[in-house]
Scaffold this motif. Structure first.
Motif, PDB file in Angstrom:
ATOM      1  N   GLU A 219      -4.921  -0.231 -10.215  1.00 56.82           N
ATOM      2  CA  GLU A 219      -4.740  -0.107  -8.761  1.00 56.82           C
ATOM      3  C   GLU A 219      -5.136  -1.408  -8.077  1.00 56.82           C
ATOM      4  O   GLU A 219      -4.504  -1.823  -7.101  1.00 56.82           O
ATOM      5  CB  GLU A 219      -5.573   1.052  -8.205  1.00 56.82           C
ATOM      6  N   LYS A 220      -6.157  -2.070  -8.576  1.00 57.32           N
ATOM      7  CA  LYS A 220      -6.581  -3.341  -7.999  1.00 57.32           C
ATOM      8  C   LYS A 220      -5.747  -4.497  -8.545  1.00 57.32           C
ATOM      9  O   LYS A 220      -5.309  -5.364  -7.783  1.00 57.32           O
ATOM     10  CB  LYS A 220      -8.056  -3.589  -8.288  1.00 57.32           C
ATOM     11  N   GLN A 221      -5.534  -4.505  -9.862  1.00 62.26           N
ATOM     12  CA  GLN A 221      -4.825  -5.622 -10.481  1.00 62.26           C
ATOM     13  C   GLN A 221      -3.417  -5.783  -9.925  1.00 62.26           C
ATOM     14  O   GLN A 221      -2.945  -6.903  -9.708  1.00 62.26           O
ATOM     15  CB  GLN A 221      -4.767  -5.409 -11.998  1.00 62.26           C
ATOM     16  N   TYR A 222      -2.739  -4.680  -9.682  1.00 56.53           N
ATOM     17  CA  TYR A 222      -1.342  -4.728  -9.215  1.00 56.53           C
ATOM     18  C   TYR A 222      -1.215  -4.232  -7.770  1.00 56.53           C
ATOM     19  O   TYR A 222      -0.156  -3.760  -7.358  1.00 56.53           O
ATOM     20  CB  TYR A 222      -0.463  -3.899 -10.155  1.00 56.53           C
ATOM     21  N   ASP A 223      -2.291  -4.362  -7.005  1.00 58.83           N
ATOM     22  CA  ASP A 223      -2.322  -3.875  -5.630  1.00 58.83           C
ATOM     23  C   ASP A 223      -1.211  -4.482  -4.775  1.00 58.83           C
ATOM     24  O   ASP A 223      -0.587  -3.803  -3.960  1.00 58.83           O
ATOM     25  CB  ASP A 223      -3.689  -4.168  -5.011  1.00 58.83           C
ATOM     26  N   GLU A 224      -0.951  -5.762  -4.953  1.00 61.86           N
ATOM     27  CA  GLU A 224       0.057  -6.457  -4.147  1.00 61.86           C
ATOM     28  C   GLU A 224       1.430  -5.812  -4.297  1.00 61.86           C
ATOM     29  O   GLU A 224       2.205  -5.754  -3.338  1.00 61.86           O
ATOM     30  CB  GLU A 224       0.108  -7.926  -4.573  1.00 61.86           C
ATOM     31  N   TRP A 225       1.730  -5.309  -5.498  1.00 64.81           N
ATOM     32  CA  TRP A 225       3.033  -4.681  -5.734  1.00 64.81           C
ATOM     33  C   TRP A 225       3.030  -3.224  -5.298  1.00 64.81           C
ATOM     34  O   TRP A 225       4.029  -2.711  -4.775  1.00 64.81           O
ATOM     35  CB  TRP A 225       3.391  -4.753  -7.215  1.00 64.81           C
ATOM     36  N   LEU A 226       1.930  -2.554  -5.499  1.00 63.51           N
ATOM     37  CA  LEU A 226       1.869  -1.118  -5.261  1.00 63.51           C
ATOM     38  C   LEU A 226       1.783  -0.753  -3.783  1.00 63.51           C
ATOM     39  O   LEU A 226       2.207   0.334  -3.383  1.00 63.51           O
ATOM     40  CB  LEU A 226       0.655  -0.525  -5.993  1.00 63.51           C
ATOM     41  N   ARG A 227       1.239  -1.639  -2.947  1.00 61.78           N
ATOM     42  CA  ARG A 227       0.874  -1.230  -1.585  1.00 61.78           C
ATOM     43  C   ARG A 227       2.065  -1.063  -0.641  1.00 61.78           C
ATOM     44  O   ARG A 227       2.003  -0.292   0.305  1.00 61.78           O
ATOM     45  CB  ARG A 227      -0.117  -2.222  -0.978  1.00 61.78           C
ATOM     46  N   GLY A 228       3.169  -1.765  -0.843  1.00 64.52           N
ATOM     47  CA  GLY A 228       4.300  -1.662   0.075  1.00 64.52           C
ATOM     48  C   GLY A 228       4.048  -2.378   1.386  1.00 64.52           C
ATOM     49  O   GLY A 228       3.082  -3.129   1.537  1.00 64.52           O
ATOM     50  N   LEU A 229       4.930  -2.139   2.379  1.00 65.42           N
ATOM     51  CA  LEU A 229       4.793  -2.747   3.702  1.00 65.42           C
ATOM     52  C   LEU A 229       4.719  -1.654   4.760  1.00 65.42           C
ATOM     53  O   LEU A 229       5.540  -0.730   4.762  1.00 65.42           O
ATOM     54  CB  LEU A 229       5.983  -3.662   4.010  1.00 65.42           C
ATOM     55  N   PRO A 230       3.751  -1.730   5.687  1.00 64.20           N
ATOM     56  CA  PRO A 230       3.629  -0.691   6.719  1.00 64.20           C
ATOM     57  C   PRO A 230       4.782  -0.754   7.718  1.00 64.20           C
ATOM     58  O   PRO A 230       5.385  -1.812   7.936  1.00 64.20           O
ATOM     59  CB  PRO A 230       2.293  -1.012   7.385  1.00 64.20           C
TER      60      PRO A 230
END
Length: 712
Positions: A219-230
């Protein structure tokens, strides 16, 4: 000439008329300016007062296993929020009453609700509780509330002015095959003030003040990919903050999906076997201490031998990943960090550091064979080996006569390796002051990656430790003041004889790397410690011919539309320069461990001719504690390592579990190998990824037995 009264009256009337006319003229000019000249500006200002900008949080990306089974998904949750713009218009009495009503309905204390309404950085804000989002955004005060609570707020708006009940997306854990996987997956928590400020400075629009971000694991390592855009929603509201309708909407962009190399079926078996063996050992009496084994912690790892991909990884004690959803309580957080509870938040597989015991011996064999010893070397396996005034004993004081390396590995003879460590110490490093003295066994351990992080794609990995001369000197320098001060004072009742004696000896010669240090190092004892993952990677190098892989969990990043954005390829970290004939010799010796050595009693009836399992057992002694049991094993396809702290002997504590994992990987039933029963279709993971359709559905890959042995 005198002015008559009538003339004075007319004069006053003219003055009044002029004054009234000027007032009307001024009013007309002002109205003209407001309505014609500045009309558009004031109209916009009025509209702004009745419109709120609300951030729409994106749905976080999925995390799936190698077959496309969801490991982390999303579900909808009701959240209660309070519009502070409405709250500020209320009298103090009305505000207090409203907060009280909200606290009752969500079953929280009013003070807790008030604390969440304070903007971070303002007076009275509490770190971790205050609101870090937009001042115009309704502030969430309760998450994951029951539906009936949300409906109560929605159906009685007059009792809850400015209070909203809306649905949001939160993490869900489908648990295929009952997996826990908490330490690998990680968790989310609200973005901190510092992180938000840094994102604003970097113009990072993927986060906002109300975002949750990855804190551990993938969840932390790939946070940039997982989070999406608001996204953003402009809504019209009335004077009491009630939503009248949408003004405009910018849709949120969902996060990308992370495909992992974890196989849920293997993971489920690994977790259950580790937990079961810990439970059994806790009911088993330790013949050395006469009390039951503490079996306080354990870890297990399954790697692909040719790629370093992590197929399964477990740690005990563990915790329920759902505990983070909707916010964690102080009591729950204290439990995760509690030593009394075994520090469940600590991943023993990547962060736990333990003496490797006899699982260390294959690497010492490689070092010895390249530095003067040969495959025909014969040394005594006596019951004890004396160094100075101390006798270093064999396990249970067993003796096997004169034997070679292969037999020494089979029966795990300590005194055989004591002699090798002592010989190198005499030859290269008998000067205890020489921190630069050569040590072939230390050199070999470093070649296999010990003493440094593997680089796995989850944060927080521990480096382990090689307790060589330089480490001992550095440790002495850092601790000498403490121990010398302790030794200089009279012994107190609180200080045991052992501690007092140790302090005196350490103060005088704690820097010295003596023969005892060297012989302990040769059998994986003393101050040298490794993580289970480090040991698994080193055994993978034995299995694949000498390549050190960087362990990886991520396999690919896939967009919500099913497009593969990035393939995460296996990465070589280096090569172990050991001649092939020596690797082959060690390999054959480790085959003997499962056939007639220390693991043989756990492998009876196992089809070793069809599935050749190599193994090394280990029982690491720790001062003041019971032994740590290890089994490290491998085939040409996989590496399986399991350990239990204070669990007893290696094969006795984990042997049955390791066998069960091998049976799962290869589909073994009794003495028969049934590939169709293998946990992973085709026995090894396919090169292909799961198929993702445009609507986000996942189609598992077809069985790919032909992929066996290829780089994936």
């Amino acid at each position: 000439m005198a002015v008559t009264g009538s003339e004075r009256s007319r004069l006053r009337l003219v003055v009044v008329q002029a004054l009234v006319f000027s007032l009307f003229a001024t009013l007309f000019v002002r109205l003209y300016y407001l309505q014609v000249v500045g009309g558009e500006d004031y109209q916009a200002m009025a509209a702004d007062q009745s419109v709120r900008d609300i951030v729409v949080q994106p749905q976080r990306g999925l995390i799936v296993d190698d077959q496309g089974r969801p490991l982390v998904a999303n579900r909808t949750s009701w959240v209660i929020s309070v519009d502070r713009n409405v709250l500020d218009k209320l009298t103090e009495r009305q505000r207090t009453e409203l907060v009280r009503r909200v606290s009752v309905v969500v079953e929280e204390e009013p003070a807790d609700i008030e604390a969440r309404l304070v903007t971070c950085g303002h007076e009275g804000s509490v770190r971790g509780t205050c609101w870090n989002g937009s001042p115009y955004q309704p502030v969430p005060v309760a998450r994951d509330v029951p539906k009936e609570v949300a409906l109560r707020v929605l159906e009685q708006p007059e009792d809850y002015p400015g209070v909203l009940a809306e649905q949001e997306s939160v993490r869900a854990y489908p648990r295929p095959f009952g997996v826990n996987l908490a330490h690998v997956l990680g968790y989310l928590s609200p973005i901190t003030e510092e992180e938000y400020d840094a994102a604003v400075a970097a113009d990072d629009q993927s986060v906002n003040g109300a975002s949750s971000v990855g804190r551990a694991g993938v969840e932390k390592q790939y946070d940039e990919w997982l989070r999406g855009l608001p996204g953003y929603r402009r809504v019209a509201v009335d004077s009491m903050g009630r939503v009248l309708g949408d003004d405009s909407v910018v849709e949120a962009t969902p996060g990308d999906t992370l495909v992992t190399s974890i196989d849920a079926r293997v993971q489920g078996v690994l977790e259950r076997q580790l937990a079961e063996r810990i439970r059994i050992q806790r009911q088993t009496v330790d013949p050395v201490t006469g009390r039951r084994y503490a079996a306080d912690a354990g870890a297990a790892v399954v790697l692909e031998a040719k790629t370093g991909r992590v197929v399964a990884m477990a740690s005990q004690p563990t915790y329920d990943p759902d505990v983070w959803v909707g916010g964690i309580t102080t009591k729950e957080l204290d439990h995760l960090y509690s030593e009394a509870a075994g520090t469940p938040l600590l991943s023993r597989a990547t962060q736990g550091q333990f003496a490797p015991g006899s699982t260390w011996k294959p690497f010492m064999t490689a070092g010895a064979l390249q530095n003067g010893y040969g495959t025909d070397t014969v040394l005594p396996c006596s019951s004890g080996f004396q160094v100075g005034n101390r006798v270093f004993k064999n396990y249970e004081s067993g003796a096997y006569g004169n034997i070679g390396f292969a037999k020494a590995l089979e029966v795990s003879c300590n005194t055989f390796f004591y002699r090798i460590g002592y010989n190198f110490w005499q030859k290269f490093g008998s000067d205890v002051d020489d921190v630069e003295a050569r040590d072939p066994l230390v050199e070999e351990a470093k070649k296999f990656g010990f003493g440094s992080r593997t680089g796995i794609d989850i944060p927080g990995e521990a480096p382990g430790r090689i307790a060589d001369r330089k480490w001992k000197r550095a440790y002495f320098e850092s601790q000498k003041d403490y121990y010398c001060d302790l030794a200089s004072k009279p012994q107190t009742p609180d200080t045991s004889d052992f501690v007092y004696k140790f302090a005196r000896e350490f103060c005088i010669e704690g820097f010295a790397y003596r023969a005892g240090d060297a012989v302990n190092f040769a059998i994986g004892q003393g101050d040298t410690i490794v993580t289970p993952l480090q040991l698994a990677r080193a055994y993978a190098a034995l299995a694949n011919g000498g390549t050190l892989w960087t362990p990886t969990i991520g396999k690919a990043i896939v967009s919500p539309e099913g497009e593969v954005l990035r393939r995460i390829q296996p990465r070589k970290a280096g090569s172990v320069e050991v001649p092939k004939q020596y690797l082959s010799y060690i390999d054959a010796a480790l085959q003997g461990v499962t056939r007639q050595g220390t693991m043989a009693w756990k492998m009876g009836g196992f089809p070793l001719d069809d599935v050749t399992v190599r193994a090394k057992t280990g029982s690491a002694e720790v001062y003041g504690k019971q032994s740590t049991g290890w089994v490290a094993s491998y085939t040409e396809d996989y590496v399986v390592v399991m350990m239990i702290s204070q669990g007893g002997t290696g094969s006795g504590s984990t042997g049955d579990a390791v066998r069960k994992i091998w049976e799962t990987l290869y589909g073994i039933e009794g003495e028969q190998v049934r590939p169709a029963k293998a946990a992973i279709p085709g026995t090894v993971q396919p090169r292909t990824l799961p198929t993702f359709t445009e609507d986000g559905a996942i189609v598992p890959p077809r069985p790919a037995g032909s992929a066996k042995g290829e780089d994936r």
